[in-house]
Design a protein around this motif. Structure first.
Motif, PDB file in Angstrom:
ATOM      1  N   UNK A 216      37.352  24.856 101.750  1.00 55.21           N
ATOM      2  CA  UNK A 216      38.432  25.642 102.113  1.00 55.21           C
ATOM      3  C   UNK A 216      39.409  24.662 102.918  1.00 55.21           C
ATOM      4  N   UNK A 217      40.454  24.823 103.029  1.00 47.61           N
ATOM      5  CA  UNK A 217      41.674  24.300 103.939  1.00 47.61           C
ATOM      6  C   UNK A 217      41.785  24.778 105.342  1.00 47.61           C
ATOM      7  N   UNK A 218      41.710  23.675 106.251  1.00 47.34           N
ATOM      8  CA  UNK A 218      41.745  23.946 107.661  1.00 47.34           C
ATOM      9  C   UNK A 218      43.223  23.305 107.945  1.00 47.34           C
ATOM     10  N   UNK A 219      43.838  23.921 108.839  1.00 38.48           N
ATOM     11  CA  UNK A 219      45.277  23.564 109.250  1.00 38.48           C
ATOM     12  C   UNK A 219      45.130  23.033 110.756  1.00 38.48           C
ATOM     13  N   UNK A 220      45.958  22.182 111.020  1.00 41.49           N
ATOM     14  CA  UNK A 220      45.892  21.659 112.420  1.00 41.49           C
ATOM     15  C   UNK A 220      47.296  21.306 112.790  1.00 41.49           C
TER      16      UNK A 220
ATOM     17  N   UNK B 278      43.704  13.326 113.503  1.00 41.71           N
ATOM     18  CA  UNK B 278      42.892  12.542 112.746  1.00 41.71           C
ATOM     19  C   UNK B 278      41.440  12.445 112.758  1.00 41.71           C
ATOM     20  N   UNK B 279      41.003  12.338 114.003  1.00 44.12           N
ATOM     21  CA  UNK B 279      39.414  12.333 114.114  1.00 44.12           C
ATOM     22  C   UNK B 279      38.748  13.788 113.907  1.00 44.12           C
ATOM     23  N   UNK B 280      39.631  14.817 114.183  1.00 45.64           N
ATOM     24  CA  UNK B 280      39.200  16.202 113.608  1.00 45.64           C
ATOM     25  C   UNK B 280      38.915  16.438 112.070  1.00 45.64           C
ATOM     26  N   UNK B 281      40.056  15.628 111.340  1.00 41.58           N
ATOM     27  CA  UNK B 281      39.853  15.534 110.011  1.00 41.58           C
ATOM     28  C   UNK B 281      38.793  14.923 109.495  1.00 41.58           C
TER      29      UNK B 281
ATOM     30  N   UNK C  16      42.069  19.133 104.843  1.00 48.97           N
ATOM     31  CA  UNK C  16      42.867  19.231 105.953  1.00 48.97           C
ATOM     32  C   UNK C  16      44.414  19.055 105.466  1.00 48.97           C
ATOM     33  N   UNK C  17      45.210  20.027 106.176  1.00 49.21           N
ATOM     34  CA  UNK C  17      46.427  19.720 106.381  1.00 49.21           C
ATOM     35  C   UNK C  17      47.162  19.782 107.587  1.00 49.21           C
ATOM     36  N   UNK C  18      47.694  18.872 108.280  1.00 48.84           N
ATOM     37  CA  UNK C  18      48.432  18.856 109.338  1.00 48.84           C
ATOM     38  C   UNK C  18      49.822  19.161 109.586  1.00 48.84           C
TER      39      UNK C  18
ATOM     40  N   UNK D  37      48.029   9.946 107.549  1.00 45.79           N
ATOM     41  CA  UNK D  37      47.388   8.845 106.547  1.00 45.79           C
ATOM     42  C   UNK D  37      46.016   9.544 105.778  1.00 45.79           C
ATOM     43  N   UNK D  38      45.524  10.595 106.282  1.00 50.13           N
ATOM     44  CA  UNK D  38      44.414  10.926 105.521  1.00 50.13           C
ATOM     45  C   UNK D  38      44.288  12.452 105.279  1.00 50.13           C
ATOM     46  N   UNK D  39      45.527  13.203 105.600  1.00 48.88           N
ATOM     47  CA  UNK D  39      45.384  14.734 105.532  1.00 48.88           C
ATOM     48  C   UNK D  39      46.924  15.024 104.850  1.00 48.88           C
ATOM     49  N   UNK D  40      46.948  16.163 104.195  1.00 53.76           N
ATOM     50  CA  UNK D  40      48.184  16.758 103.602  1.00 53.76           C
ATOM     51  C   UNK D  40      49.101  16.720 105.019  1.00 53.76           C
ATOM     52  N   UNK D  41      50.156  16.384 104.882  1.00 52.96           N
ATOM     53  CA  UNK D  41      51.349  16.345 106.077  1.00 52.96           C
ATOM     54  C   UNK D  41      52.450  17.431 105.552  1.00 52.96           C
TER      55      UNK D  41
END
Ligand code: AMP
Length: 378
Positions: free
Chosen positions: A9-13, A21-24, A34-36, A47-51
């Protein structure tokens, strides 16, 4: 309990800085996505999550962000409370918006501590600079004048030692809501990180000793040197009390001054915290993974320290990777940010078996670019 629902599932930050970044990074091994949400196209977590890019009051962008998320968290405590409340109608927001609201204002934070019987430095709110003289009479000099909101890394603060400083402060801080605190001649600064799950279970990391310079954290030692038994018990009790009062879920950091064997609460952060970065390699389960576990309703992991850990912040400039990695017991964490004066661009974690070894390794980094030359006790 069946945890399958949270898998994949997707987590939003909210906020896409290094904490996001470190949470993802800590949640991907659990199969989470992850989506930020961050206004900047340069957000390091991008750099590493959907933005999803947008301003924090752009409800259309927030609605796009929250679509399909299982849970929302934040890595940045200046996210507007209205933003958190808006999203909370669509997906659970943890830590709860009321924790965010309390921590955004130094006065409400200190008032909560006071209400719970937690000692703080003496403080007095000021609604206008005219009230400064009265507040100085109550709190005494030296004192620290702080903006109630939006202060971080020592910004928005002035130490007042003399009546002339009080005069000068009038000019410096005009126009903000302020709080005056008694200056504490503390022995050291300590912080505790607690984690509370959705089911109310809680775990605590050991007290960490923090060294600041110019209001910015430079070095953390975990566990803090010395006999911690009494202080640890007290800090855990305080942290638990605060978490219960706020119906808290996630990682909560509380910063203390140690003074004459007492702990005076300075401030709290309703998020993962710089003084917990050591836990990435220094604890059995890091603050980042435990935050994700907590908000996702998963079982919390062990906070036990592996030996002795330390974290050195890299501020303003980065060394080449070969410098930290030339020390086999060091771990480099670079955030993918452009260096700028005073900006946190990375950190080095050190894990050793003994406190003496830890001090030796820290000494080796005394001249490393980005590291402030600090010599802690073993
Ligand atoms: P803060 O933004 O409140 O965390 O303050 C940044 C740093 O300023 C702290 O980590 C302390 O080193 C120092 N400081 C803040 N408040 C006080 C105080 N009341 N007495 C002494 N030092 C303080």
């Amino acid at each position: 309990m069946n945890y399958n629902a949270i898998e994949s599932s997707w987590i939003g930050i909210l906020g896409g800085g290094q904490l996001g970044r470190m949470l993802a990074l800590s949640g991907y091994p659990l199969g989470l996505r992850f989506r930020i949400f961050d206004p900047s196209p340069l957000a390091p977590a991008g750099h590493l999550a959907e933005h999803v890019q947008g301003a924090y009051d752009d409800t259309a962008a927030l609605d796009r962000f929250v679509e399909g998320l299982s849970v929302v968290s934040y890595e940045f405590e200046n996210v507007p409370v209205q933003t958190a409340r808006h999203l909370n109608q669509r997906a659970p927001v943890y830590p709860p918006p009321q924790a965010l609201e309390t921590a955004q204002d130094r006065l409400s934070e200190k008032t909560l501590f006071q209400k719970l019987g937690v000692e703080t430095p003496p403080f007095a709110p000021l609604f206008s600079l005219e009230e400064l003289t009265e507040a100085v009479a109550r709190v005494g000099l030296p004192a620290v004048l702080k903006t109630r909101r939006l202060g971080y890394d020592g910004k928005g603060q002035a130490v007042l030692r003399t009546p002339e400083d009080v005069e000068r402060a009038h000019a410096l801080l005009r126009g903000s809501e302020l709080i005056l605190e008694g200056f504490v001649p503390f022995e050291r600064e300590l912080s505790i990180l607690g984690v509370r799950g959705r089911d109310g279970a809680s775990v605590f990391y050991p007290l960490v000793e923090n060294h600041h310079r110019d209001g910015i954290l430079r070095l953390s030692l975990a566990p803090a040197p010395g006999d911690l038994r009494v202080l640890q018990q007290r800090a855990e009790a305080i942290c638990l009390q605060v978490m219960k009062a706020l119906d808290y879920v996630g990682v909560l950091a509380i910063e203390f001054f140690q003074h004459n064997g007492r702990l005076l609460a300075n401030e709290m952060a309703p998020r993962v915290h710089n003084s917990g970065h050591w836990s990435m390699e220094g604890a059995e389960v890091s603050q980042f993974e435990n935050h994700i576990r907590a908000i996702a309703g998963l079982p919390l992991g062990s906070t036990r320290v592996r030996g002795c850990a330390a974290m050195l912040n890299l501020i303003g400039e980065l060394p080449g990777l070969s410098q930290p990695l030339g020390e086999p017991r060091a771990h480099a964490h670079f955030y993918g940010k452009a260096p700028a004066p005073g900006r946190k661009v990375g950190h080095i974690n050190i894990v050793t078996e003994t406190a003496d070894e830890r001090a030796d390794v820290i000494r080796k980094f005394a001249n490393c670019p980005g590291v402030y030359d600090i010599q802690p006790r073993a």
